[in-house]
Design a protein around this motif. Structure first.
Motif, PDB file in Angstrom:
ATOM      1  N   SER A  85      40.470  44.650  32.412  1.00  0.00           N
ATOM      2  CA  SER A  85      41.385  43.860  31.594  1.00  0.00           C
ATOM      3  C   SER A  85      41.727  42.597  32.366  1.00  0.00           C
ATOM      4  O   SER A  85      42.227  42.669  33.491  1.00  0.00           O
ATOM      5  N   PHE A  86      41.451  41.451  31.756  1.00  0.00           N
ATOM      6  CA  PHE A  86      41.750  40.160  32.375  1.00  0.00           C
ATOM      7  C   PHE A  86      43.133  39.727  31.914  1.00  0.00           C
ATOM      8  O   PHE A  86      43.389  39.632  30.709  1.00  0.00           O
ATOM      9  N   ILE A  87      44.027  39.483  32.865  1.00  0.00           N
ATOM     10  CA  ILE A  87      45.407  39.131  32.507  1.00  0.00           C
ATOM     11  C   ILE A  87      45.866  37.843  33.176  1.00  0.00           C
ATOM     12  O   ILE A  87      47.041  37.480  33.096  1.00  0.00           O
ATOM     13  N   GLY A  88      44.964  37.156  33.839  1.00  0.00           N
ATOM     14  CA  GLY A  88      45.256  35.889  34.502  1.00  0.00           C
ATOM     15  C   GLY A  88      43.952  35.221  34.855  1.00  0.00           C
ATOM     16  O   GLY A  88      42.885  35.640  34.411  1.00  0.00           O
ATOM     17  N   GLN A  89      44.040  34.183  35.667  1.00  0.00           N
ATOM     18  CA  GLN A  89      42.826  33.474  36.064  1.00  0.00           C
ATOM     19  C   GLN A  89      43.012  32.832  37.431  1.00  0.00           C
ATOM     20  O   GLN A  89      44.134  32.621  37.878  1.00  0.00           O
ATOM     21  N   ALA A  90      41.881  32.559  38.060  1.00  0.00           N
ATOM     22  CA  ALA A  90      41.879  31.875  39.352  1.00  0.00           C
ATOM     23  C   ALA A  90      40.794  30.811  39.327  1.00  0.00           C
ATOM     24  O   ALA A  90      39.730  31.011  38.737  1.00  0.00           O
ATOM     25  N   SER A  91      41.072  29.697  39.954  1.00  0.00           N
ATOM     26  CA  SER A  91      40.104  28.610  40.016  1.00  0.00           C
ATOM     27  C   SER A  91      39.691  28.274  41.438  1.00  0.00           C
ATOM     28  O   SER A  91      38.700  27.574  41.653  1.00  0.00           O
ATOM     29  N   ASN A  92      40.483  28.729  42.400  1.00  0.00           N
ATOM     30  CA  ASN A  92      40.162  28.433  43.797  1.00  0.00           C
ATOM     31  C   ASN A  92      40.846  29.456  44.690  1.00  0.00           C
ATOM     32  O   ASN A  92      41.620  30.284  44.232  1.00  0.00           O
ATOM     33  N   GLY A  93      40.530  29.391  45.956  1.00  0.00           N
ATOM     34  CA  GLY A  93      41.145  30.295  46.917  1.00  0.00           C
ATOM     35  C   GLY A  93      40.482  31.660  46.946  1.00  0.00           C
ATOM     36  O   GLY A  93      39.441  31.888  46.341  1.00  0.00           O
ATOM     37  N   VAL A  94      41.118  32.565  47.647  1.00  0.00           N
ATOM     38  CA  VAL A  94      40.590  33.914  47.842  1.00  0.00           C
ATOM     39  C   VAL A  94      41.184  34.843  46.792  1.00  0.00           C
ATOM     40  O   VAL A  94      42.394  34.845  46.577  1.00  0.00           O
ATOM     41  N   VAL A  95      40.318  35.605  46.136  1.00  0.00           N
ATOM     42  CA  VAL A  95      40.774  36.670  45.241  1.00  0.00           C
ATOM     43  C   VAL A  95      40.573  37.985  45.965  1.00  0.00           C
ATOM     44  O   VAL A  95      39.655  38.141  46.780  1.00  0.00           O
ATOM     45  N   ARG A  96      41.450  38.926  45.678  1.00  0.00           N
ATOM     46  CA  ARG A  96      41.487  40.189  46.429  1.00  0.00           C
ATOM     47  C   ARG A  96      41.544  41.358  45.462  1.00  0.00           C
ATOM     48  O   ARG A  96      42.388  41.381  44.561  1.00  0.00           O
ATOM     49  N   ALA A  97      40.637  42.309  45.631  1.00  0.00           N
ATOM     50  CA  ALA A  97      40.625  43.535  44.826  1.00  0.00           C
ATOM     51  C   ALA A  97      41.131  44.678  45.688  1.00  0.00           C
ATOM     52  O   ALA A  97      40.552  44.989  46.733  1.00  0.00           O
ATOM     53  N   ILE A  98      42.210  45.308  45.250  1.00  0.00           N
ATOM     54  CA  ILE A  98      42.811  46.429  45.968  1.00  0.00           C
ATOM     55  C   ILE A  98      42.538  47.686  45.151  1.00  0.00           C
ATOM     56  O   ILE A  98      42.971  47.784  43.998  1.00  0.00           O
ATOM     57  N   ALA A  99      41.797  48.618  45.744  1.00  0.00           N
ATOM     58  CA  ALA A  99      41.363  49.815  45.021  1.00  0.00           C
ATOM     59  C   ALA A  99      41.934  51.067  45.667  1.00  0.00           C
ATOM     60  O   ALA A  99      42.007  51.169  46.892  1.00  0.00           O
ATOM     61  N   ARG A 100      42.297  52.017  44.797  1.00  0.00           N
ATOM     62  CA  ARG A 100      42.786  53.316  45.247  1.00  0.00           C
ATOM     63  C   ARG A 100      42.023  54.408  44.520  1.00  0.00           C
ATOM     64  O   ARG A 100      41.961  54.400  43.287  1.00  0.00           O
ATOM     65  N   LYS A 101      41.463  55.315  45.283  1.00  0.00           N
ATOM     66  CA  LYS A 101      40.834  56.488  44.680  1.00  0.00           C
ATOM     67  C   LYS A 101      41.961  57.358  44.143  1.00  0.00           C
ATOM     68  O   LYS A 101      42.914  57.656  44.852  1.00  0.00           O
ATOM     69  N   ARG A 102      41.858  57.759  42.865  1.00  0.00           N
ATOM     70  CA  ARG A 102      42.936  58.514  42.235  1.00  0.00           C
ATOM     71  C   ARG A 102      42.664  60.005  42.163  1.00  0.00           C
ATOM     72  O   ARG A 102      43.554  60.779  41.866  1.00  0.00           O
TER      73      ARG A 102
END
Length: 134
Positions: A85-102
């Protein structure tokens, strides 16, 4: 990669390498991947392409369940299902994905993933189901 970006804990290969993904945190049931919103990863609207974000979600979710205690020997996994689900946007800089095994069992597990932009704002969320490879 410039000197301000952290090195990856493991060497990325294939598509993840081409996208410039870096595994910056990895422990039991947890993974953090980062990527820089480079100009060649932006869409026609100068926003980070959704496919890059979805791939970051997919990779982070898999890494969250692949940790073995040794960076050189993470378990191999394959994706069974992925929602984004896309709820925002980024055009520059570092994007970070934080994942948790559930949770999961001997062969299958699920992960929850949030992707944030350089300011910490959530730009996407995802859920993945993965299977361990033999």
């Amino acid at each position: 990669m410039d000197n301000s970006e952290p090195a990856s804990l493991i060497e990325m290969v294939g598509f993840n390498k081409a996208l410039g993904f870096r595994l910056v945190e990895w422990s039991e049931a947890h993974a953090v991947l980062e990527a820089t919103a480079r100009p060649d990863l932006l869409n026609r609207s100068d926003i980070l392409h959704g496919g890059v974000v979805a791939t970051l979600i997919d990779a982070a979710g898999g890494f969250a369940g692949a940790y073995t205690g040794e960076f050189s020997s993470g378990r191999l996994v394959l994706t069974l299902s992925l929602t984004t689900s896309f709820i925002g946007q980024a055009s520059n800089g570092v994007v970070r994905a934080i994942a948790r095994k559930r949770g999961g069992g001997r062969r299958i597990f699920a992960s929850t993933i949030e992707v944030t932009d350089a300011t910490g704002q959530i730009i996407a969320v995802g859920e993945g189901t993965y299977r361990y490879r033999e």
